[in-house]
Design an enzyme around this catalytic site. Structure first.
Site, PDB file in Angstrom:
ATOM      1  N   GLU A 133      -2.265  -7.652  12.363  1.00  0.00           N
ATOM      2  CA  GLU A 133      -1.794  -8.877  11.730  1.00  0.00           C
ATOM      3  C   GLU A 133      -2.576 -10.072  12.266  1.00  0.00           C
ATOM      4  O   GLU A 133      -2.928 -10.983  11.525  1.00  0.00           O
ATOM      5  CB  GLU A 133      -0.297  -9.064  12.016  1.00  0.00           C
ATOM      6  CG  GLU A 133       0.596  -7.986  11.404  1.00  0.00           C
ATOM      7  CD  GLU A 133       0.642  -6.691  12.206  1.00  0.00           C
ATOM      8  OE1 GLU A 133       0.075  -6.679  13.324  1.00  0.00           O
ATOM      9  OE2 GLU A 133       1.225  -5.713  11.734  1.00  0.00           O
ATOM     10  N   ARG A 159      -4.710  -3.128   1.546  1.00  0.00           N
ATOM     11  CA  ARG A 159      -4.308  -4.537   1.569  1.00  0.00           C
ATOM     12  C   ARG A 159      -5.508  -5.440   1.321  1.00  0.00           C
ATOM     13  O   ARG A 159      -5.412  -6.457   0.624  1.00  0.00           O
ATOM     14  CB  ARG A 159      -3.676  -4.878   2.917  1.00  0.00           C
ATOM     15  CG  ARG A 159      -2.342  -4.189   3.144  1.00  0.00           C
ATOM     16  CD  ARG A 159      -1.623  -4.703   4.369  1.00  0.00           C
ATOM     17  NE  ARG A 159      -0.531  -3.815   4.707  1.00  0.00           N
ATOM     18  CZ  ARG A 159      -0.580  -2.870   5.644  1.00  0.00           C
ATOM     19  NH1 ARG A 159      -1.663  -2.722   6.379  1.00  0.00           N
ATOM     20  NH2 ARG A 159       0.456  -2.076   5.873  1.00  0.00           N
ATOM     21  N   ASP A 198       5.582  -3.038   3.174  1.00  0.00           N
ATOM     22  CA  ASP A 198       5.379  -1.591   3.202  1.00  0.00           C
ATOM     23  C   ASP A 198       6.491  -0.896   2.445  1.00  0.00           C
ATOM     24  O   ASP A 198       7.610  -1.414   2.346  1.00  0.00           O
ATOM     25  CB  ASP A 198       5.339  -1.095   4.648  1.00  0.00           C
ATOM     26  CG  ASP A 198       4.062  -1.549   5.341  1.00  0.00           C
ATOM     27  OD1 ASP A 198       4.015  -1.473   6.577  1.00  0.00           O
ATOM     28  OD2 ASP A 198       3.127  -1.973   4.636  1.00  0.00           O
ATOM     29  N   ASP A 217       8.359   1.616   3.059  1.00  0.00           N
ATOM     30  CA  ASP A 217       9.527   2.237   3.674  1.00  0.00           C
ATOM     31  C   ASP A 217      10.444   1.230   4.376  1.00  0.00           C
ATOM     32  O   ASP A 217      11.474   1.618   4.906  1.00  0.00           O
ATOM     33  CB  ASP A 217       9.119   3.351   4.644  1.00  0.00           C
ATOM     34  CG  ASP A 217       8.102   2.884   5.673  1.00  0.00           C
ATOM     35  OD1 ASP A 217       7.716   3.703   6.519  1.00  0.00           O
ATOM     36  OD2 ASP A 217       7.701   1.702   5.625  1.00  0.00           O
ATOM     37  N   HIS A 256      12.453  -2.906   9.749  1.00  0.00           N
ATOM     38  CA  HIS A 256      11.315  -1.979   9.726  1.00  0.00           C
ATOM     39  C   HIS A 256      11.844  -0.552   9.816  1.00  0.00           C
ATOM     40  O   HIS A 256      11.652   0.149  10.812  1.00  0.00           O
ATOM     41  CB  HIS A 256      10.387  -2.299  10.906  1.00  0.00           C
ATOM     42  CG  HIS A 256       9.044  -1.645  10.789  1.00  0.00           C
ATOM     43  ND1 HIS A 256       8.794  -0.359  11.223  1.00  0.00           N
ATOM     44  CD2 HIS A 256       7.878  -2.084  10.275  1.00  0.00           C
ATOM     45  CE1 HIS A 256       7.542  -0.050  10.982  1.00  0.00           C
ATOM     46  NE2 HIS A 256       6.960  -1.077  10.399  1.00  0.00           N
ATOM     47  N   THR A 257      12.511  -0.122   8.747  1.00  0.00           N
ATOM     48  CA  THR A 257      13.053   1.237   8.728  1.00  0.00           C
ATOM     49  C   THR A 257      11.917   2.219   8.479  1.00  0.00           C
ATOM     50  O   THR A 257      10.911   1.885   7.861  1.00  0.00           O
ATOM     51  CB  THR A 257      14.077   1.375   7.584  1.00  0.00           C
ATOM     52  OG1 THR A 257      13.555   0.746   6.414  1.00  0.00           O
ATOM     53  CG2 THR A 257      15.389   0.722   7.944  1.00  0.00           C
ATOM     54  N   PRO A 276       0.863  -1.182   0.000  1.00  0.00           N
ATOM     55  CA  PRO A 276       0.000   0.000   0.000  1.00  0.00           C
ATOM     56  C   PRO A 276       0.902   1.235   0.000  1.00  0.00           C
ATOM     57  O   PRO A 276       1.969   1.220   0.599  1.00  0.00           O
ATOM     58  CB  PRO A 276      -0.762  -0.114   1.319  1.00  0.00           C
ATOM     59  CG  PRO A 276       0.010  -1.072   2.166  1.00  0.00           C
ATOM     60  CD  PRO A 276       1.016  -1.766   1.331  1.00  0.00           C
ATOM     61  N   THR A 277       0.481   2.272  -0.697  1.00  0.00           N
ATOM     62  CA  THR A 277       1.291   3.482  -0.729  1.00  0.00           C
ATOM     63  C   THR A 277       0.384   4.706  -0.742  1.00  0.00           C
ATOM     64  O   THR A 277      -0.789   4.615  -1.114  1.00  0.00           O
ATOM     65  CB  THR A 277       2.236   3.491  -1.950  1.00  0.00           C
ATOM     66  OG1 THR A 277       3.045   4.659  -1.906  1.00  0.00           O
ATOM     67  CG2 THR A 277       1.451   3.491  -3.245  1.00  0.00           C
ATOM     68  N   TYR A 278       0.893   5.817  -0.288  1.00  0.00           N
ATOM     69  CA  TYR A 278       0.109   7.049  -0.299  1.00  0.00           C
ATOM     70  C   TYR A 278       1.025   8.196  -0.685  1.00  0.00           C
ATOM     71  O   TYR A 278       2.248   8.127  -0.538  1.00  0.00           O
ATOM     72  CB  TYR A 278      -0.558   7.291   1.055  1.00  0.00           C
ATOM     73  CG  TYR A 278       0.403   7.545   2.190  1.00  0.00           C
ATOM     74  CD1 TYR A 278       1.110   6.502   2.778  1.00  0.00           C
ATOM     75  CD2 TYR A 278       0.606   8.835   2.681  1.00  0.00           C
ATOM     76  CE1 TYR A 278       1.980   6.740   3.805  1.00  0.00           C
ATOM     77  CE2 TYR A 278       1.480   9.075   3.715  1.00  0.00           C
ATOM     78  CZ  TYR A 278       2.162   8.026   4.280  1.00  0.00           C
ATOM     79  OH  TYR A 278       3.039   8.247   5.298  1.00  0.00           O
TER      80      TYR A 278
END
Lengths: 333, 335
Positions: free
Chosen positions: B285, B171, B196, B198, B312-313, B92-94
């Site tokens: 989750e 998702r 994700d 990032d 998870h950066t 997913p992206t925004y």
């Protein structure tokens, strides 16, 4: 006895012969028809046949690519030497991993990684070995008084100066020993380990004759900073912060040809320069503004971004460590 | 002579049988030798430069500095294999200033993975040109979807409100698309992974998840306020708990990037979706996984969950102070 045997044998023989003839005829008839493959469809056989087909295809592809390789080999592309200073912190492995994944797509790239450390760390050593890239692993420790302390804002002291200079020093030494002397083709680029690079930027910079420049996204407190191009030449810089600097651009916004670096062995970054003047301290001795070569479509496209990665929150980890229950140190992160 | 006759008789008996056997043998082999000429996705792969893979090490005597030269074989993207399971990566992206940068470097990573299908779901009313153009230029195998999160679900301002799960609707749309595009009884094996835009992924991770039979799990770095969170694996190789500080009693105390699901499982349980409303922070989750699998069915990967292959950066929000009210830079330039 012999006759009885002969008789018996004869009938047996005739019987045998008829049965086998019939069987043969039946088998020959079966051969002409479509085999009902679902019966023979053992999954193993299927996989074997698919693998064979794939192997055949891949071999074809390799043969095709080998054929095209020969004419391409002759005019070798100028190598891009990327100098990346790095230092140990939690996100170091992640940053270097994704950086190496980008570089792996770029042909003729030589990655020079310089650690801010008294010796080469196993984390970086292993990462470089596994990366599949052409690399050089160096290290140079920043003097304590020049180093940023915990809690210092990131702009207080210039970072990566000693490491970049060490990269330049090694490059000059290594290249001097190569055939071609000072006329070698190549481009030097300073890539920090937290920025984001598109693949196009490396192709843009390959044709650098002296110093080429392009816009950088998300820097200088703006969406992007860029050189302003008029008539194919850089006339000024579009930046929101101290535009009166000789070269008001970010480290990621320029590349220098190898020839120029070798021809000016004294040119390096000045750690004493005031904030924001680091790039200028290096470029001042090398080139003037009108000699700059604008890339990225006359500096109108953003192909590199000055991203910064957040420091991960370690509150719980620190609490656990105080209790002596910190996470397993043997697991590399 | 009886001897000669016997010999002749024996030969005449054996001959048709051998013929028969050879004929049967032949007819059984011919279907195996037929190779399938399936040239799928050949048009997509734009192979740029290819080099032969060879390694040579040259040591410099001074400073023990090694220059390691490895010429890597690559083509963008890797040729499609008929035997590897496809990895469907749902992202997913925004829209925000770092979006293009994040998607660029994620695409650079994904381009190394064979048999990868990128499902990019935008949180927007319609598909943006930025993302469309990016996907076309990278030549990765993709599907571009979009669905806008209704205003009352969106994150309010800058505060991180954990009760509002980000990316959930996107998702779920991807899950629905997968269910509509693939049938349960189709033989195409696939793995679904929620990535994700990032985070940072190592290439090893994708190869670990390819062998997922139901749901596989592994450690994730920088989540839950720890260096890494990981499932607890016993000596039998089964997951029995979660090594985490933040609410370890969740049914599945794992981050979105820490598990992958076999496509067949997704298709066979068409009611399983991420829960949208009333989900406590960190339970997103679990809301999906509890409908798919039990704790004992989980497959631990990454050397029995001892290696960290995904981080998870999070990318800092860029300081755009100098843009001012009217915008200092040309808004036509895409960043």
């Amino acid at each position: 006895m012999a006759t009885r045997m002969k008789l018996k044998l004869k009938t047996v023989f005739v019987l045998y012969f008829m049965v086998s003839l019939l069987g043969l005829v039946y088998a020959l008839m079966q051969l002409g028809q479509r085999c009902d493959c679902s019966e023979h469809d053992l999954p193993k056989d299927r996989t074997i046949s698919r693998l064979r087909g794939e192997l055949h295809r891949l071999q074809e592809q390799m043969r095709k690519s080998d054929a095209t390789k020969q004419p391409q080999k002759q005019p070798a592309k100028p190598t891009v030497f990327v100098i990346t200073p790095t230092y140990a912190r939690l996100v170091q492995k992640a940053e270097l991993t994704r950086l190496s994944q980008t570089f792996l797509h770029v042909p003729q790239l030589h990655w020079i990684v310089v650690e801010d450390s008294p010796h080469k760390t196993p984390l970086v050593t292993d990462l470089l070995v596994k990366s599949g890239l052409t690399y050089t692993h160096l290290h140079m420790l920043t003097a304590k008084d020049r180093k940023l302390q915990e809690g210092d804002p990131s702009w207080l002291k210039p970072r990566g100066v000693e490491q970049r200079n060490e990269g330049l020093r090694w490059l000059r030494e290594d290249r001097r020993a190569q055939p071609g002397g000072d006329n070698q083709q190549g481009v030097v680029y300073f890539a920090d380990d937290d920025n984001t690079y598109s693949l196009q930027i490396f192709e843009e910079m390959r044709s650098t004759q002296r110093v080429s420049v392009w816009p950088v996204g998300l820097v200088g407190g703006m969406k992007y900073e860029r050189p302003v191009v008029e008539g194919g030449k850089v006339v000024r810089f579009h930046t929101g912060w101290r535009p009166s600097r000789p070269f008001p651009m970010d480290m990621a916004g320029f590349a220098v040809s190898l020839k120029l670096v070798l021809a000016n062995p004294e040119a390096c970054f000045d750690g004493e320069a005031p904030m924001g003047f680091l790039e200028s301290s290096f470029l001042q001795g090398l080139v003037t503004m009108d000699e700059l070569e604008p890339k990225a479509d006359n500096c109108s496209k953003v192909l590199v971004w000055h991203t910064r990665t957040e420091k991960p929150k370690m509150k719980r980890e620190e609490a656990l460590q105080a209790q002596g229950l910190g996470s397993d140190r043997a697991v590399e992160v | 002579m009886p001897k000669r006759r016997d010999i002749v008789a024996i030969v005449l008996i054996v001959l048709p049988w051998t013929l028969l056997i050879t004929v049967w043998h032949q007819s059984a082999i011919t279907p195996l030798l037929a190779t399938r000429k399936d040239d799928r996705r050949d048009g997509r792969s734009k192979s740029r430069n290819t080099f032969a893979f060879k390694e040579s090490c040259s040591l410099q005597n001074r400073d023990i500095v090694e220059v390691v030269r490895t010429e890597y074989v690559y083509s963008r993207p890797p040729p499609w294999s008929d035997t590897l399971p496809t990895i469907h990566v749902v992202t997913p992206t925004y829209s925000r200033p770092v979006q293009k940068a994040e998607l660029t470097r994620l695409a650079n990573t994904l381009l190394h993975v064979p048999n990868l299908h990128w499902i990019l779901v935008e949180d927007s009313q319609r598909r943006s040109t930025l993302v469309s153009r990016l996907l076309q230029e990278t030549a990765v195998n993709y599907t571009h979807l979009n669905v806008e999160t209704p205003r009352n679900y969106k994150v309010r301002g800058d505060t991180r409100d954990p009760r509002i799960p980000r990316g959930t609707i996107q998702r779920n749309l991807a899950l629905r698309w997968l269910r509509e595009s693939y049938r349960v009884n189709s033989s195409q094996p696939g793995i679904v992974y929620f990535a994700d835009d990032d985070n940072t992924y190592s290439l090893e991770l994708f190869e670990e998840m390819r062998s997922t039979k139901k749901v596989s799990v592994w450690p994730v770095a920088f989540v839950g306020g720890l260096r890494y969170e990981s499932p607890k694996v016993n000596t039998l190789g089964k997951v029995y708990g979660w090594k985490t500080v933040f609410d370890p009693h969740r049914p599945f105390a794992i981050d979105m990037a820490g598990f992958a699901v076999n496509l067949r499982l997704i298709l066979s349980k068409p009611q399983a979706y991420f829960k949208l409303r009333g989900v406590k922070g960190g339970y997103q989750e679990s809301s999906l996984l509890k409908e798919l699998v039990t704790l004992s069915d989980l497959e631990p990967k990454a050397a029995n969950c001892t290696k960290v292959l995904v981080w998870h950066t999070r990318t800092e929000k860029p300081v755009l102070v100098n843009e001012g009210k009217k915008g200092f830079t040309d808004s036509n330039v895409e960043i």
